[in-house]
Design a protein around this motif. Structure first.
Motif, PDB file in Angstrom:
ATOM      1  N   GLN A   2      23.952 -44.251  -3.219  1.00  0.00           N
ATOM      2  CA  GLN A   2      23.150 -43.206  -2.593  1.00  0.00           C
ATOM      3  C   GLN A   2      21.794 -43.742  -2.168  1.00  0.00           C
ATOM      4  O   GLN A   2      21.297 -44.708  -2.724  1.00  0.00           O
ATOM      5  CB  GLN A   2      22.933 -42.067  -3.592  1.00  0.00           C
ATOM      6  N   ASP A   3      21.187 -43.042  -1.200  1.00  0.00           N
ATOM      7  CA  ASP A   3      19.833 -43.400  -0.805  1.00  0.00           C
ATOM      8  C   ASP A   3      18.844 -42.774  -1.785  1.00  0.00           C
ATOM      9  O   ASP A   3      19.245 -42.158  -2.775  1.00  0.00           O
ATOM     10  CB  ASP A   3      19.558 -42.998   0.648  1.00  0.00           C
ATOM     11  N   ALA A   4      17.570 -42.937  -1.534  1.00  0.00           N
ATOM     12  CA  ALA A   4      16.534 -42.446  -2.441  1.00  0.00           C
ATOM     13  C   ALA A   4      16.538 -40.922  -2.572  1.00  0.00           C
ATOM     14  O   ALA A   4      15.992 -40.382  -3.519  1.00  0.00           O
ATOM     15  CB  ALA A   4      15.160 -42.928  -1.970  1.00  0.00           C
ATOM     16  N   LYS A   5      17.172 -40.224  -1.615  1.00  0.00           N
ATOM     17  CA  LYS A   5      17.244 -38.761  -1.676  1.00  0.00           C
ATOM     18  C   LYS A   5      18.564 -38.270  -2.267  1.00  0.00           C
ATOM     19  O   LYS A   5      18.846 -37.082  -2.252  1.00  0.00           O
ATOM     20  CB  LYS A   5      17.055 -38.182  -0.273  1.00  0.00           C
ATOM     21  N   GLY A   6      19.392 -39.181  -2.764  1.00  0.00           N
ATOM     22  CA  GLY A   6      20.645 -38.803  -3.385  1.00  0.00           C
ATOM     23  C   GLY A   6      21.791 -38.583  -2.407  1.00  0.00           C
ATOM     24  O   GLY A   6      22.841 -38.085  -2.784  1.00  0.00           O
ATOM     25  N   LYS A   7      21.619 -38.983  -1.165  1.00  0.00           N
ATOM     26  CA  LYS A   7      22.655 -38.818  -0.133  1.00  0.00           C
ATOM     27  C   LYS A   7      23.440 -40.118   0.013  1.00  0.00           C
ATOM     28  O   LYS A   7      22.860 -41.203  -0.055  1.00  0.00           O
ATOM     29  CB  LYS A   7      22.027 -38.469   1.215  1.00  0.00           C
ATOM     30  N   PRO A   8      24.750 -40.017   0.264  1.00  0.00           N
ATOM     31  CA  PRO A   8      25.528 -41.247   0.520  1.00  0.00           C
ATOM     32  C   PRO A   8      25.028 -41.926   1.790  1.00  0.00           C
ATOM     33  O   PRO A   8      24.554 -41.263   2.719  1.00  0.00           O
ATOM     34  CB  PRO A   8      26.957 -40.746   0.716  1.00  0.00           C
ATOM     35  N   PHE A   9      25.142 -43.245   1.846  1.00  0.00           N
ATOM     36  CA  PHE A   9      24.737 -43.975   3.045  1.00  0.00           C
ATOM     37  C   PHE A   9      25.639 -43.564   4.197  1.00  0.00           C
ATOM     38  O   PHE A   9      26.851 -43.559   4.083  1.00  0.00           O
ATOM     39  CB  PHE A   9      24.813 -45.486   2.822  1.00  0.00           C
ATOM     40  N   ASP A  10      25.018 -43.247   5.315  1.00  0.00           N
ATOM     41  CA  ASP A  10      25.691 -42.730   6.501  1.00  0.00           C
ATOM     42  C   ASP A  10      25.539 -43.755   7.619  1.00  0.00           C
ATOM     43  O   ASP A  10      24.418 -44.109   7.984  1.00  0.00           O
ATOM     44  CB  ASP A  10      25.031 -41.401   6.874  1.00  0.00           C
ATOM     45  N   GLY A  11      26.646 -44.232   8.173  1.00  0.00           N
ATOM     46  CA  GLY A  11      26.623 -45.246   9.205  1.00  0.00           C
ATOM     47  C   GLY A  11      25.911 -44.852  10.482  1.00  0.00           C
ATOM     48  O   GLY A  11      25.557 -45.701  11.290  1.00  0.00           O
ATOM     49  N   GLY A  12      25.646 -43.561  10.672  1.00  0.00           N
ATOM     50  CA  GLY A  12      24.953 -43.089  11.864  1.00  0.00           C
ATOM     51  C   GLY A  12      23.452 -43.012  11.696  1.00  0.00           C
ATOM     52  O   GLY A  12      22.731 -42.709  12.648  1.00  0.00           O
ATOM     53  N   LYS A  13      22.951 -43.276  10.494  1.00  0.00           N
ATOM     54  CA  LYS A  13      21.515 -43.186  10.224  1.00  0.00           C
ATOM     55  C   LYS A  13      20.938 -44.579  10.004  1.00  0.00           C
ATOM     56  O   LYS A  13      21.668 -45.537   9.771  1.00  0.00           O
ATOM     57  CB  LYS A  13      21.272 -42.306   9.009  1.00  0.00           C
ATOM     58  N   THR A  14      19.619 -44.669  10.067  1.00  0.00           N
ATOM     59  CA  THR A  14      18.930 -45.940   9.898  1.00  0.00           C
ATOM     60  C   THR A  14      18.244 -45.981   8.536  1.00  0.00           C
ATOM     61  O   THR A  14      17.596 -45.015   8.145  1.00  0.00           O
ATOM     62  CB  THR A  14      17.885 -46.133  11.019  1.00  0.00           C
ATOM     63  N   TYR A  15      18.394 -47.106   7.836  1.00  0.00           N
ATOM     64  CA  TYR A  15      17.814 -47.307   6.511  1.00  0.00           C
ATOM     65  C   TYR A  15      17.065 -48.628   6.481  1.00  0.00           C
ATOM     66  O   TYR A  15      17.361 -49.537   7.249  1.00  0.00           O
ATOM     67  CB  TYR A  15      18.905 -47.358   5.437  1.00  0.00           C
ATOM     68  N   LYS A  16      16.131 -48.718   5.540  1.00  0.00           N
ATOM     69  CA  LYS A  16      15.390 -49.959   5.333  1.00  0.00           C
ATOM     70  C   LYS A  16      15.416 -50.323   3.857  1.00  0.00           C
ATOM     71  O   LYS A  16      15.133 -49.492   3.001  1.00  0.00           O
ATOM     72  CB  LYS A  16      13.942 -49.814   5.798  1.00  0.00           C
ATOM     73  N   LEU A  17      15.722 -51.567   3.573  1.00  0.00           N
ATOM     74  CA  LEU A  17      15.680 -52.113   2.225  1.00  0.00           C
ATOM     75  C   LEU A  17      14.568 -53.147   2.200  1.00  0.00           C
ATOM     76  O   LEU A  17      14.573 -54.080   3.001  1.00  0.00           O
ATOM     77  CB  LEU A  17      17.016 -52.787   1.882  1.00  0.00           C
ATOM     78  N   ARG A  18      13.573 -52.984   1.317  1.00  0.00           N
ATOM     79  CA  ARG A  18      12.512 -53.980   1.176  1.00  0.00           C
ATOM     80  C   ARG A  18      12.848 -54.870  -0.008  1.00  0.00           C
ATOM     81  O   ARG A  18      12.922 -54.412  -1.148  1.00  0.00           O
ATOM     82  CB  ARG A  18      11.159 -53.320   0.972  1.00  0.00           C
ATOM     83  N   LEU A  19      13.051 -56.151   0.284  1.00  0.00           N
ATOM     84  CA  LEU A  19      13.277 -57.136  -0.759  1.00  0.00           C
ATOM     85  C   LEU A  19      11.918 -57.711  -1.142  1.00  0.00           C
ATOM     86  O   LEU A  19      11.216 -58.248  -0.284  1.00  0.00           O
ATOM     87  CB  LEU A  19      14.188 -58.247  -0.252  1.00  0.00           C
ATOM     88  N   PRO A  20      11.522 -57.592  -2.403  1.00  0.00           N
ATOM     89  CA  PRO A  20      10.211 -58.079  -2.824  1.00  0.00           C
ATOM     90  C   PRO A  20      10.077 -59.589  -2.651  1.00  0.00           C
ATOM     91  O   PRO A  20      11.076 -60.302  -2.547  1.00  0.00           O
ATOM     92  CB  PRO A  20      10.146 -57.710  -4.305  1.00  0.00           C
ATOM     93  N   PRO A  21       8.842 -60.087  -2.633  1.00  0.00           N
ATOM     94  CA  PRO A  21       8.637 -61.530  -2.481  1.00  0.00           C
ATOM     95  C   PRO A  21       9.149 -62.316  -3.691  1.00  0.00           C
ATOM     96  O   PRO A  21       9.347 -61.755  -4.769  1.00  0.00           O
ATOM     97  CB  PRO A  21       7.120 -61.671  -2.344  1.00  0.00           C
ATOM     98  N   ASN A  22       9.332 -63.598  -3.467  1.00  0.00           N
ATOM     99  CA  ASN A  22       9.677 -64.546  -4.539  1.00  0.00           C
ATOM    100  C   ASN A  22      10.979 -64.211  -5.252  1.00  0.00           C
ATOM    101  O   ASN A  22      11.050 -64.237  -6.483  1.00  0.00           O
ATOM    102  CB  ASN A  22       8.530 -64.655  -5.550  1.00  0.00           C
TER     103      ASN A  22
END
Length: 154
Positions: A2-22
């Motif tokens: 799920q995304d941060a709002k508890g919704k399943p990932f939807d292929g029609g929407k745009t998401y961003k994942l931030r990978l921390p440094p190091n």
């Protein structure tokens, strides 16, 4: 998943994942997208549905973090940091660490300030035999995943 709002990932929407440094890896990291139904890599027009630290042209933020985008179209200028998804298809992703280093195992590496998706807990590290080639799979709930709101067009 799920995304941060508890919704399943939807292929029609745009998401961003931030990978921390190091990210604590000896070799490289890779984020790969899988189809919810087949559990195999999502079939798209891209050669592979992934972004990796080995990719040429990947953009890194000033603090060393990396934004990985998921959606049917790449955000302008972020094509090398983007994984295509298919409208109407559910998906999930895995962050693979190839040759994870000690900060991962002893938990001194901090993934992010808010390190959980909605109602999810990070998976514990898996012990690996000494001396073997090491590939560690870490699922998305251990990282930030925020839905990006669509822009209003007038």
């Amino acid at each position: 998943m799920q995304d941060a709002k508890g919704k399943p990932f939807d292929g029609g929407k745009t998401y961003k994942l931030r990978l921390p440094p190091n990210i604590p890896v000896k070799d490289f990291w890779s984020v790969i997208v899988y189809d919810n139904q087949t559990r195999s890599m999502l079939q798209t027009d891209q050669q592979a549905p992934s972004v990796s630290s080995q990719d040429k042209g990947i953009k890194t933020n000033a603090d060393g973090s990396v934004d990985v985008w998921f959606g049917p179209k790449a955000p302008a200028g972020m094509e090398k940091n983007w994984v295509e998804t298919i409208p109407g298809k559910g998906w999930f992703m895995i962050l693979r660490l190839y040759g994870p280093l000690e900060p991962w195992f002893n938990k001194t590496w901090r993934r992010a300030r808010s390190n959980r998706c909605h109602k999810s807990k990070p998976l514990p590290p898996t012990p690996l035999p000494k001396g073997e080639e090491k590939s560690l799979l870490v699922f998305c709930p251990a990282l930030i995943m925020d839905r990006i709101q669509p822009a209003h067009r007038g």
